[in-house]
Design a protein around this motif. Structure first.
Motif: not given
Length: 359
Positions: A128-129, A321-324, A347-348
């Motif tokens: 999570x962020x 990888x990104x969370x999406x 998070x970005x």
């Protein structure tokens, strides 16, 4: 904030959930990277196994919850009564909840607490962020240890703990069965303890190539008689310690055929199927099987110190990888054997880039 929420088998969703705030004795962490663990895969495909379906005795949480117990990040807020930790501190998180009063806890072996819980399995975790953790879980990351490496401290500590139980010393011969993330971590740990003579036994060409690229000597059990090779290599003495990170019957049988007299096989795998143990071989050899579970704070600190010395390398076996992309490029890719270790960037925020820049 975005979080990977586990609802049950084959159901993890990237949800928008409330951003947590610190309570007394805790800190809020902006997650840098969170690793997907084999345990997460078991929960996704066959769970709930460890994720509680009724309130956990230590955390009070139950399904559904946010996954993620292998993570690093930066403290963004501190709760009431917290001292010694400040906003901006970079940390690795040791995710164990312990009761503090059972026999193992009283003996200092809280990694086998009778009510053990894990942040990200028995409570909302680090995929999570942001997440909130007790200060007892925090370990400082030195400036020369990246958040990427910081997220690997947890699984590398699993391996380091097992290596320590092997009671090995420079000059010994050791063997690691299985070249997944824990097997690779064992190789790093054994090298960090001063061992030069370490063999990694792995049937997968892809995994052998990955660990060979790091500098490991490998054996293909389909191509060589591993037990005979080790007998010849050690003049009949056998290995000083063997480590099973494969968790399958052929690996265990071969490991026990390689271990020297009065020496241990350290079992650090999760066994999905019952195994037949050749007790007669153990008796005749006076060898033993030693289980290894998790880690303690000492293992975390030892791994972080080795990382600060440059002893760990993520080249060729770690993917970000990104969370999406958690399902397709995370769970599915790992399950299919297309990737070895996946770190999720939730998070970005500045300083956290899945490509690795400024990580």
């Amino acid at each position: 904030m975005r979080a990977a929420v586990y609802y049950g088998p084959n159901k993890v969703e990237i949800d928008d959930v409330a951003e947590p705030e610190p309570t007394p004795g805790t800190v809020k962490v902006r997650v840098g990277f969170n690793g997907i663990c084999g345990t997460d895969l078991h929960e996704y495909y066959a769970g709930p196994i460890f994720v509680p379906t009724q309130p956990h005795p230590l955390t009070g949480q139950e399904l559904p919850l946010t996954l993620g117990h292998e993570f690093s990040g930066t403290i963004t807020a501190v709760g009431a009564g917290v001292s010694g930790w400040n906003e901006g501190d970079r940390v690795a998180v040791e995710p164990i909840y312990k009761c503090g009063h059972c026999g193992p806890c009283q003996a200092g072996n809280y990694n086998v607490c009778r009510q053990i819980g894990f942040h990200g399995l028995m409570s909302d975790g680090g995929m999570a962020e942001y997440t909130v953790v007790p200060t007892s879980m925090l370990h400082t990351l030195p400036d020369d240890v990246s958040l990427e490496l910081g997220a690997l401290v947890e699984p590398m500590s699993v391996a380091y703990h097992a290596a320590t139980l092997g009671d090995v010393h420079p000059g010994d011969t050791a063997m690691v069965f299985g070249a997944g993330p824990i097997g690779i971590g064992l190789w790093f740990a054994l090298r960090g303890k001063g061992l030069e003579d370490v063999f990694v036994v792995e049937p997968s060409p892809t995994r052998r190539a990955a660990v060979e690229a790091l500098g490991a000597a490998t054996l293909d059990p389909a191509a060589v008689d591993v037990a005979q090779l080790i007998a010849d290599h050690t003049a009949g003495a056998g290995a000083d310690a063997v480590f099973d990170a494969a968790g399958v019957a052929p690996a265990v049988a071969t490991a026990l055929a390689c271990v020297g007299s009065r020496k241990p096989m350290i079992s650090v795998a999760i066994y999905e199927k019952p195994l037949e143990t050749p007790l007669l071989n153990l008796v005749m050899n006076e060898s033993r099987i030693q289980g290894s579970l998790c880690y303690t704070g000492a293992d975390f600190e030892a791994v972080i110190a080795l990382m600060a010395r440059g002893a760990y390398d993520t080249t060729g076996w770690v993917t970000r990888i990104p969370i999406d992309d958690v399902i397709d490029e995370g769970f599915e890719a790992l399950h299919a054997g297309k990737k070895m270790k996946v770190l999720v960037a939730p998070t970005d925020s500045p300083g956290v880039d899945p490509s690795g820049a400024n990580a």
